[in-house]
Write an enzyme that holds these catalytic residues in place. Sequence first.
Site, PDB file in Angstrom:
ATOM      1  N   GLN A 104       0.853  -1.194   0.000  1.00  7.70           N
ATOM      2  CA  GLN A 104       0.000   0.000   0.000  1.00  7.70           C
ATOM      3  C   GLN A 104       0.893   1.250   0.000  1.00  7.70           C
ATOM      4  O   GLN A 104       1.630   1.499   0.957  1.00  7.70           O
ATOM      5  CB  GLN A 104      -0.925   0.018   1.228  1.00  7.70           C
ATOM      6  CG  GLN A 104      -1.995   1.100   1.091  1.00  7.70           C
ATOM      7  CD  GLN A 104      -2.783   1.373   2.358  1.00  7.70           C
ATOM      8  OE1 GLN A 104      -2.214   1.412   3.441  1.00  7.70           O
ATOM      9  NE2 GLN A 104      -4.087   1.595   2.228  1.00  7.70           N
ATOM     10  N   TYR A 185      -5.197  11.263   3.952  1.00 13.02           N
ATOM     11  CA  TYR A 185      -3.778  11.481   3.648  1.00 13.02           C
ATOM     12  C   TYR A 185      -3.652  12.263   2.334  1.00 13.02           C
ATOM     13  O   TYR A 185      -4.650  12.759   1.817  1.00 13.02           O
ATOM     14  CB  TYR A 185      -3.031  10.141   3.652  1.00 13.02           C
ATOM     15  CG  TYR A 185      -3.017   9.545   5.045  1.00 13.02           C
ATOM     16  CD1 TYR A 185      -2.434  10.250   6.109  1.00 13.02           C
ATOM     17  CD2 TYR A 185      -3.617   8.319   5.330  1.00 13.02           C
ATOM     18  CE1 TYR A 185      -2.442   9.734   7.401  1.00 13.02           C
ATOM     19  CE2 TYR A 185      -3.625   7.803   6.627  1.00 13.02           C
ATOM     20  CZ  TYR A 185      -3.032   8.522   7.652  1.00 13.02           C
ATOM     21  OH  TYR A 185      -3.047   8.038   8.935  1.00 13.02           O
ATOM     22  N   ARG A 232      -7.517   2.379  -2.762  1.00 16.98           N
ATOM     23  CA  ARG A 232      -8.353   2.463  -1.560  1.00 16.98           C
ATOM     24  C   ARG A 232      -8.907   3.871  -1.399  1.00 16.98           C
ATOM     25  O   ARG A 232      -8.164   4.854  -1.489  1.00 16.98           O
ATOM     26  CB  ARG A 232      -7.537   2.113  -0.310  1.00 16.98           C
ATOM     27  CG  ARG A 232      -8.429   1.932   0.906  1.00 16.98           C
ATOM     28  CD  ARG A 232      -7.688   1.436   2.135  1.00 16.98           C
ATOM     29  NE  ARG A 232      -8.510   0.474   2.857  1.00 16.98           N
ATOM     30  CZ  ARG A 232      -8.491   0.290   4.173  1.00 16.98           C
ATOM     31  NH1 ARG A 232      -7.663   0.992   4.925  1.00 16.98           N
ATOM     32  NH2 ARG A 232      -9.278  -0.590   4.755  1.00 16.98           N
ATOM     33  N   GLY A 324      -9.606  -5.865   9.184  1.00 17.40           N
ATOM     34  CA  GLY A 324      -8.417  -5.227   9.737  1.00 17.40           C
ATOM     35  C   GLY A 324      -8.123  -5.754  11.126  1.00 17.40           C
ATOM     36  O   GLY A 324      -7.371  -6.721  11.310  1.00 17.40           O
ATOM     37  N   ARG A 325      -8.748  -5.144  12.134  1.00 16.91           N
ATOM     38  CA  ARG A 325      -8.458  -5.494  13.530  1.00 16.91           C
ATOM     39  C   ARG A 325      -8.563  -6.991  13.813  1.00 16.91           C
ATOM     40  O   ARG A 325      -7.727  -7.515  14.561  1.00 16.91           O
ATOM     41  CB  ARG A 325      -9.364  -4.664  14.465  1.00 16.91           C
ATOM     42  CG  ARG A 325      -8.959  -3.187  14.499  1.00 16.91           C
ATOM     43  CD  ARG A 325     -10.047  -2.290  15.028  1.00 16.91           C
ATOM     44  NE  ARG A 325     -11.188  -2.232  14.108  1.00 16.91           N
ATOM     45  CZ  ARG A 325     -12.247  -1.482  14.283  1.00 16.91           C
ATOM     46  NH1 ARG A 325     -12.349  -0.708  15.349  1.00 16.91           N
ATOM     47  NH2 ARG A 325     -13.226  -1.486  13.381  1.00 16.91           N
TER      48      ARG A 325
HETATM   49  C1  LIG Z   1      -3.839  -0.587  14.092  1.00 15.23           C
HETATM   50  C2  LIG Z   1      -4.444  -0.090  12.814  1.00 15.23           C
HETATM   51  C3  LIG Z   1      -3.634   0.310  11.775  1.00 15.23           C
HETATM   52  C4  LIG Z   1      -4.180   0.718  10.559  1.00 15.23           C
HETATM   53  N1  LIG Z   1      -3.345   1.049   9.521  1.00 15.23           N
HETATM   54  C5  LIG Z   1      -3.856   1.348   8.298  1.00 15.23           C
HETATM   55  C6  LIG Z   1      -3.003   1.540   7.178  1.00 15.23           C
HETATM   56  O1  LIG Z   1      -1.779   1.403   7.269  1.00 15.23           O
HETATM   57  N2  LIG Z   1      -3.581   1.850   5.991  1.00 15.23           N
HETATM   58  C7  LIG Z   1      -4.939   1.991   5.846  1.00 15.23           C
HETATM   59  O2  LIG Z   1      -5.426   2.287   4.754  1.00 15.23           O
HETATM   60  N3  LIG Z   1      -5.765   1.766   6.890  1.00 15.23           N
HETATM   61  C8  LIG Z   1      -5.260   1.434   8.093  1.00 15.23           C
HETATM   62  N4  LIG Z   1      -6.106   1.147   9.144  1.00 15.23           N
HETATM   63  C9  LIG Z   1      -7.550   1.008   8.881  1.00 15.23           C
HETATM   64  C10 LIG Z   1      -7.883  -0.458   8.601  1.00 15.23           C
HETATM   65  O3  LIG Z   1      -7.301  -0.882   7.374  1.00 15.23           O
HETATM   66  C11 LIG Z   1      -9.407  -0.699   8.497  1.00 15.23           C
HETATM   67  O4  LIG Z   1      -9.922   0.176   7.537  1.00 15.23           O
HETATM   68  C12 LIG Z   1     -10.114  -0.460   9.829  1.00 15.23           C
HETATM   69  O5  LIG Z   1      -9.456  -1.111  10.896  1.00 15.23           O
HETATM   70  C13 LIG Z   1     -11.569  -0.950   9.744  1.00 15.23           C
HETATM   71  O6  LIG Z   1     -11.595  -2.347   9.465  1.00 15.23           O
HETATM   72  P1  LIG Z   1     -11.917  -3.410  10.640  1.00 15.23           P
HETATM   73  O7  LIG Z   1     -13.222  -2.977  11.256  1.00 15.23           O
HETATM   74  O8  LIG Z   1     -12.008  -4.735   9.967  1.00 15.23           O
HETATM   75  O9  LIG Z   1     -10.797  -3.303  11.635  1.00 15.23           O
HETATM   76  C14 LIG Z   1      -5.585   0.767  10.389  1.00 15.23           C
HETATM   77  C15 LIG Z   1      -6.407   0.391  11.451  1.00 15.23           C
HETATM   78  C16 LIG Z   1      -5.869  -0.044  12.646  1.00 15.23           C
HETATM   79  C17 LIG Z   1      -6.786  -0.498  13.765  1.00 15.23           C
END
Ligand SMILES: Cc1cc2nc3c(=O)[nH]c(=O)nc-3n(C[C@H](O)[C@H](O)[C@H](O)COP(=O)(O)O)c2cc1C
Length: 367
Positions: A104, A185, A232, A324-325
Amino acid sequence: MTDNKARTDLFSPARLGALDLSNRIVMAPLTRSRATDDGLVGDLQATYYAQRASAGLIIAEATNISMQGRGYALTPGIWTDEQVAGWKKVTDAVHAEGGKIVSQLWHVGRYSHNDLQPNGQAPVAPSAIKAEGDTYTNDGMVPVAMPRALETDEIPGIVADYVRAAENAKRAGFDGIEVHSANCYLLDQFIRDSTNKRTDRYGGSIENRTRLTQEVVEAVLGVWDAGSVGIRLSPASTSAGNTPLDSDVMATYGHLIRQLNRFNLAYLHTVEGVTGGARQMPEGIDLDVLRAEFKGAYIGNNGYDLDLAIARRAESKINAVAFGRPFIANPDLVERLRNGVPLTDAPRETYYGGGEAGLTDWPKLAA
Ligand SMILES: Cc1cc2nc3c(=O)[nH]c(=O)nc-3n(C[C@H](O)[C@H](O)[C@H](O)COP(=O)(O)O)c2cc1C
């Protein structure tokens, strides 16, 4: 499609553009802030990502395209040969486990601090408007700094940084790249009229504000086939005060998505709602309407569980789902979802920083 068929389908092979996935469960990009000061990853991240290689696709943590693109200490980069060598360890380890991984590509724009920038300069942005919020530097959490507006003639240099990063991602053995045009961003800052007050060809009209994202996509297609490039977006992102960042999200993103159709990208990956927050849309925003504008494959993300993924797959609203999480504490998330095994919750303290603890020490299910 019935729910049963949708369930089977989620765990079956799929093709997004040129990317062949063993299933439709994608690991969302997750910044874990365990790179070195020089933006290097290595054995630690190779282990971490290899543990999660049963995902149909891993979108690696956001990776800085340049020193200027950095907004947080200890995040990885992909502009030096040494950084490329570190990522090669990661991609080799994921491939050895039969997984697929894309990089990414990230430039934070105004969401940074002079301490993270080359020669202590101010961060750059479409316009000199300070963000709200804090970032993490080597001195701990600090408020983000006042940015300076990019000169028009600096913009080709930023596009060139994306191209170099795209080339480096190829050298590092990634299966593709994802252009990070989400989460407020740099590219997103250009798109929104609350953060972009420019009067040149990159500001003002929707055509102008969405120009940089399109230029970046077009430029990286000189390096990668379109079928290996995804993007994205997070149309419904709000500012810290929960106010919309764009005065007409539907028109702005509708235009951008229709323009992106020109490129035949592998996928559009959308954060549905406020990233990591509510899935409810602000009044007047309907992401399914935007989704329907896109002609290629679609990855849905944000607050999904298996039931929601099944329901949205059954309605043909998603081609794949990104978690994600849930991937943090469940390295074998795909197997757990398939077998209905309860998921482990990762405490927030493990998200960012540190070493192995909270990163690679989450056990898989016993065989
Ligand atoms: C610890 C953490 C780091 C993340 N880092 C990024 C990232 O590097 N790039 C990005 O586009 N989104 C990032 N996100 C957002 C996640 O990709 C995702 O959109 C968000 O956690 C919602 O998905 P989930 O409900 O399945 O966790 C991050 C989220 C968390 C919790």
